[in-house]
Write an enzyme that holds these catalytic residues in place. Structure first.
Site, PDB file in Angstrom:
ATOM      1  N   GLY A  62     -69.997   0.083  23.442  1.00  0.00           N
ATOM      2  CA  GLY A  62     -69.561  -0.970  22.582  1.00  0.00           C
ATOM      3  C   GLY A  62     -69.815  -0.417  21.152  1.00  0.00           C
ATOM      4  O   GLY A  62     -68.830  -0.647  20.335  1.00  0.00           O
ATOM      5  N   THR A  63     -70.423   0.431  20.804  1.00  0.00           N
ATOM      6  CA  THR A  63     -70.521   1.049  19.305  1.00  0.00           C
ATOM      7  C   THR A  63     -69.143   1.853  19.187  1.00  0.00           C
ATOM      8  O   THR A  63     -68.754   1.670  18.134  1.00  0.00           O
ATOM      9  CB  THR A  63     -72.011   2.017  19.601  1.00  0.00           C
ATOM     10  OG1 THR A  63     -73.119   1.081  19.642  1.00  0.00           O
ATOM     11  CG2 THR A  63     -72.007   2.587  18.147  1.00  0.00           C
TER      12      THR A  63
ATOM     13  N   ASN B 200     -76.391 -11.167  17.811  1.00  0.00           N
ATOM     14  CA  ASN B 200     -77.193 -10.505  18.903  1.00  0.00           C
ATOM     15  C   ASN B 200     -78.929 -10.841  18.686  1.00  0.00           C
ATOM     16  O   ASN B 200     -79.741 -10.655  19.441  1.00  0.00           O
ATOM     17  CB  ASN B 200     -77.061  -8.946  19.013  1.00  0.00           C
ATOM     18  CG  ASN B 200     -77.122  -8.371  17.562  1.00  0.00           C
ATOM     19  OD1 ASN B 200     -76.343  -8.549  16.745  1.00  0.00           O
ATOM     20  ND2 ASN B 200     -78.027  -7.430  17.546  1.00  0.00           N
TER      21      ASN B 200
ATOM     22  N   GLN C 174     -72.128  -9.708  22.853  1.00  0.00           N
ATOM     23  CA  GLN C 174     -73.079 -10.607  23.297  1.00  0.00           C
ATOM     24  C   GLN C 174     -72.537 -11.887  23.721  1.00  0.00           C
ATOM     25  O   GLN C 174     -73.242 -12.619  24.371  1.00  0.00           O
ATOM     26  CB  GLN C 174     -73.970 -10.824  21.961  1.00  0.00           C
ATOM     27  CG  GLN C 174     -75.063  -9.876  21.740  1.00  0.00           C
ATOM     28  CD  GLN C 174     -75.960  -9.457  22.489  1.00  0.00           C
ATOM     29  OE1 GLN C 174     -76.575 -10.185  23.167  1.00  0.00           O
ATOM     30  NE2 GLN C 174     -76.561  -8.225  22.239  1.00  0.00           N
TER      31      GLN C 174
ATOM     32  N   CYS D  38     -81.787  -1.598  18.848  1.00  0.00           N
ATOM     33  CA  CYS D  38     -81.481  -0.362  18.083  1.00  0.00           C
ATOM     34  C   CYS D  38     -82.288  -0.208  16.833  1.00  0.00           C
ATOM     35  O   CYS D  38     -82.272   0.878  16.180  1.00  0.00           O
ATOM     36  CB  CYS D  38     -79.779  -0.075  17.974  1.00  0.00           C
ATOM     37  SG  CYS D  38     -78.995  -1.395  17.463  1.00  0.00           S
TER      38      CYS D  38
HETATM   39  N1  PLP Z   1     -72.588  -5.109  19.103  1.00  0.00           N
HETATM   40  C1  PLP Z   1     -73.621  -6.025  19.570  1.00  0.00           C
HETATM   41  C2  PLP Z   1     -73.363  -7.388  18.999  1.00  0.00           C
HETATM   42  C3  PLP Z   1     -74.686  -5.560  20.461  1.00  0.00           C
HETATM   43  O1  PLP Z   1     -75.641  -6.487  20.471  1.00  0.00           O
HETATM   44  C4  PLP Z   1     -74.538  -4.313  20.710  1.00  0.00           C
HETATM   45  C5  PLP Z   1     -75.843  -3.828  21.520  1.00  0.00           C
HETATM   46  O2  PLP Z   1     -76.930  -4.143  21.436  1.00  0.00           O
HETATM   47  C6  PLP Z   1     -73.524  -3.513  20.668  1.00  0.00           C
HETATM   48  C7  PLP Z   1     -72.638  -3.870  19.496  1.00  0.00           C
HETATM   49  C8  PLP Z   1     -73.559  -1.872  20.988  1.00  0.00           C
HETATM   50  O3  PLP Z   1     -73.178  -1.875  22.112  1.00  0.00           O
HETATM   51  P1  PLP Z   1     -73.735  -0.640  23.003  1.00  0.00           P
HETATM   52  O4  PLP Z   1     -75.238  -0.531  23.323  1.00  0.00           O
HETATM   53  O5  PLP Z   1     -72.613  -0.473  24.335  1.00  0.00           O
HETATM   54  O6  PLP Z   1     -73.139   0.755  22.240  1.00  0.00           O
END
Ligand code: PLP
Length: 384
Positions: free
Chosen positions: A71-72, A152, A180, A327
């Site tokens: 997602g990042t 989140n 989320q 994170c």
């Molecule tokens: N965006 C939101 C709102 C998230 O909660 C998260 C993960 O906690 C991410 C992005 C990042 O996703 P990923 O863990 O797949 O990198």
């Protein structure tokens, strides 16, 4: 006694059916999807199938789904991909909000400030983006407005329809981080009127290390990772076939259970929240408003108790929660989300996020209420 996992916003356990779907692509079906021969064709077919499943869930066309490594990465691709594209000089700017995930906020911070203005819209005390401020800071030099669908830390759903209206009125593109929200809110990129949307597999019982970016057809966007022509030149690198297949299967498993799961999880979340607040006799407060929230998440402050101490005490007592985003856990920085909502530092430091999932049971919630209430009281006495 088995530990109770109440940190599903951080990640969810892999569904055994997802694992089963992935296994062949980690053994016999090992082909490179770019290879012409039959091994490659099988891998390519599996990716195409997974793409069709993700696309169908979000109301997109298959060709509009770009698989990424997380997602990042999808958030990074949306922001840098749009702002760095060659024809952007007339519209160099980004508007986002103070409660975005670090994947968005730190991408925004990394933009070259001599070329791009970045404006961070304010957030109201209830946890939603301040639409008046958003409107005031969005202009005809704004290339992209990036506002998440659901937060989140608090679970609060953002007023995306109005965000889209504001962005459209100024001719800007719209990105939403729906990591989320996936599996918890109905998602249809067309009715939501977004140009780019981020999702991630591991929040829906899929594998870690795979995400996707919806890119509306016709959207001008540069690749972040360059190399081969995978993902229609939008994300180079040999695809993580097993993870992509797992993402597809996880999406498929959401079908038919969406309404039942979300209602059940919401009622357990509400029970947890109500009982902790009742047991706390005025010293347990919810951060942000009760609605509109995704079903799974609540952020609570325990007056007179350090959130870090409570988290550790609960871990020892067999309950996994978090003080904020996973994170950011372990970082000395207080939650930027709760701070942006105007909560005083002390209350932010007293916060715990509980997030439930589809395997959470009523018995677990009852046990959690007892353990959390007792631990908070013990820590309060120790301090007091
Ligand atoms: N965006 C939101 C709102 C998230 O909660 C998260 C993960 O906690 C991410 C992005 C990042 O996703 P990923 O863990 O797949 O990198």
């Amino acid at each position: 006694m088995l530990p109770i996992y109440l940190d599903h916003a951080a990640t969810t356990p892999l569904d055994p059916e997802v694992l089963e779907a992935m296994l062949p692509y980690l053994s016999s079906d090992f082909g490179n999807p770019s290879s012409v021969h039959s091994f490659g064709q099988r891998a390519r077919g599996a990716i195409d199938e997974a793409r069709a499943k993700v696309a169908a869930l979000i109301g997109a066309r298959d060709a509009e789904v770009v698989f990424t490594g997380s997602g990042t990465e999808a958030d990074n691709l949306a922001i840098f991909g749009v702002l760095h594209q060659a024809s952007a000089p007339a519209r160099p700017d980004l508007v986002t909000s103070a409660i975005e995930h670090h994947a968005v906020l730190n991408s925004a911070r990394a933009l070259d400030r001599s070329k791009h203005n970045v404006t961070v819209a304010r957030v109201l005390a209830d946890g939603q983006v301040d639409l008046d401020d958003l409107e005031a800071v969005t202009s005809d030099t704004t290339a992209l407005v990036s506002i998440m669908f659901a937060n989140n830390e608090t679970g609060l759903v953002q007023p995306l329809a109005n965000v889209a209206r504001v962005a459209r009125a100024k001719g800007a593109l719209i990105h939403t981080d729906a990591v989320q929200a996936l599996g918890k809110l109905p998602i249809d990129v067309k009715t939501m009127d977004v140009d780019l949307m981020t999702v991630s597999a591991h929040k829906i019982h899929g594998p870690k290390g795979v995400g996707a970016l919806y890119v509306k057809s016709g959207t001008r966007m540069q690749a972040l990772i360059r190399g081969g022509s995978q993902e229609r030149n939008r994300r180079a690198g040999t695809e993580n076939v097993a993870a992509i297949v797992g993402f597809g299967r996880a999406v498929e498993l959401l079908k038919g259970r969406f309404r039942e799961d979300t209602q059940r999880i919401a009622s357990l979340r509400d029970r947890l929240e109500a009982e902790l607040m009742a047991g706390g006799r005025g010293m347990v407060l919810r951060n942000g408003s009760a609605e509109p929230r995704i079903c799974s998440t609540t952020s609570l402050s325990f007056e007179g108790v350090s959130g870090e101490d409570l988290l550790i005490a609960l871990d020892l007592g067999g309950i996994a929660v978090s003080t904020g985003a996973a994170c950011a856990a372990g970082s000395p920085e207080p939650s930027h989300v709760l701070r942006a909502m105007g909560l005083p530092r002390e209350r932010v430091d007293q916060s715990i996020r509980f997030s439930l999932g589809r395997n959470t049971t009523a018995e677990e919630i009852d046990r959690a209420v007892g353990t959390v209430t007792a631990a908070a009281e013990r820590l309060r006495k120790k301090r007091g």
